[in-house]
Design an enzyme around this catalytic site. Structure first.
Site, short mmCIF file in Angstrom:
data_model
loop_
_atom_site.label_atom_id
_atom_site.label_comp_id
_atom_site.label_asym_id
_atom_site.label_seq_id
_atom_site.Cartn_x
_atom_site.Cartn_y
_atom_site.Cartn_z
N ASP A 71 6.18 -17.37 -9.26
CA ASP A 71 6.62 -15.96 -8.69
C ASP A 71 7.04 -16.30 -7.21
OD1 ASP A 71 6.93 -14.06 -10.83
OD2 ASP A 71 4.52 -14.49 -11.10
N GLU A 76 8.37 -10.25 -1.38
CA GLU A 76 8.07 -9.09 -0.71
C GLU A 76 6.68 -8.65 -1.00
OE1 GLU A 76 9.39 -5.43 -3.22
OE2 GLU A 76 10.14 -4.77 -1.43
N HIS A 171 5.60 -1.87 -10.15
CA HIS A 171 5.16 -1.70 -8.84
C HIS A 171 5.68 -0.16 -8.42
CE1 HIS A 171 5.01 -5.98 -7.76
NE2 HIS A 171 3.67 -5.61 -7.79
N CYS A 258 12.56 -7.37 -4.05
CA CYS A 258 11.42 -8.26 -4.15
C CYS A 258 11.64 -9.76 -3.28
CB CYS A 258 10.75 -8.53 -5.57
SG CYS A 258 11.31 -7.24 -6.72
#
Ligand code: CIR
Length: 273
Positions: A71, A76, A171, A258
């Site tokens: 990931d 971010e 999120h 992100c």
């Protein structure tokens, strides 16, 4: 004791980005079914995104590749950067904590560094700044301890920190982002909008729940190409929208905010975390 201050900003906003890892298909997933991910295509789309940031005036800095961190492209989540300080996050997913050091190395010297310490957890994707108000998602990734630590770090600089409960998405910024000064794009099903009373709220088209994650860069809103209906809503609101193909990264539950960390505010209306 005086608070440490950041060195002066250069002219162009700096965007930190990180290559798509070969292991992207092993990413964390919370709300999506795992489907095959074409890493080459994800890389191509990420490249177009980075090109657009450059076209919109950003200086791009590539963080080192992190092949063992699926990931890592979603930078971010690793830090919260405001004008005065950079706060290194402590991701709620243990698999992502190895992403922090390289980002901290890139931010050191640009901002005084603070850190979210164990056992608290906080993902940058849960942090939305609107002026001096910082909204923090209560999510599976960010806990009360992480949020309280962020508050203790930011309050001395004049920021307030408010909790927002999110449900049904990863999120806070999956559910709401700022698209212009004081204007938020949101998906009302995924959060309680009460904390945003008084702000200008634009809802995503109900057929496009994932469209709430938009990236504001100065006067331009960057939106995935998959959300034309929400694009029209933003344009009807007087906003300039640019789109990027982002569906391959979306399979890893990533959106347009992100994939970058902005270290300096662009000229004009400030970039928002
Ligand atoms: C994760 O679950 O951590 C990644 N697969 C996606 C992270 C997306 N980041 C973000 O929305 N800020």
């Amino acid at each position: 004791m005086p608070l440490p201050t950041a060195p002066p900003s250069p002219l162009a906003p700096l965007a930190l980005v990180r290559p798509v890892s070969d292991s992207l298909a092993d990413c964390e997933l919370s709300h999506l079914e795992r489907v095959p991910i074409d890493v080459g295509r994800a890389r191509e789309q990420h490249g177009l995104y980075v090109d657009l940031l450059a076209e919109l005036g950003c200086t791009i800095e590539w963080l080192p590749a992190a092949p063992g961190s699926p990931d890592a492209v979603f930078v971010e989540d690793t830090a919260v950067v405001v004008d005065e300080v950079a706060v290194m996050a402590r991701p709620g997913a243990a698999s992502r904590r190895g992403e922090i050091d390289a980002v901290a190395a890139a931010l050191a010297g640009r901002r005084p560094l603070a850190r979210i310490e164990a056992p608290g957890t906080l993902d940058g994707g849960d942090v939305l700044r609107v002026g001096k108000r910082v909204f923090v998602g209560r999510s599976a990734r960010t806990d009360d301890g992480g949020r309280d630590q962020l508050r203790a770090i930011l309050e001395p600089y004049g920021y307030s920190v408010e909790a927002v409960t999110v449900t049904g998405c990863l999120h806070l910024k999956s559910a709401v982002t700022e698209v212009a000064d004081g204007t938020l794009l949101l998906h009302p099903d995924w959060l309680d909008p009460t904390p945003f009373a008084g702000l200008d709220l634009v809802a995503v088209d109900p057929a496009e729940p994932f469209a709430a994650n938009a990236l504001r860069l100065g006067a331009t809103v960057v939106l995935p190409a998959a959300f034309p209906r929400t694009r029209r809503r933003l344009e009807a609101h007087g906003l300039a929208v640019r789109t990027v193909p982002a569906d391959e990264l979306a399979k890893a539950e990533g959106g347009v905010t992100c994939c970058s960390i902005f270290v300096d505010s662009p000229a004009g209306p400030g970039r928002r975390i």
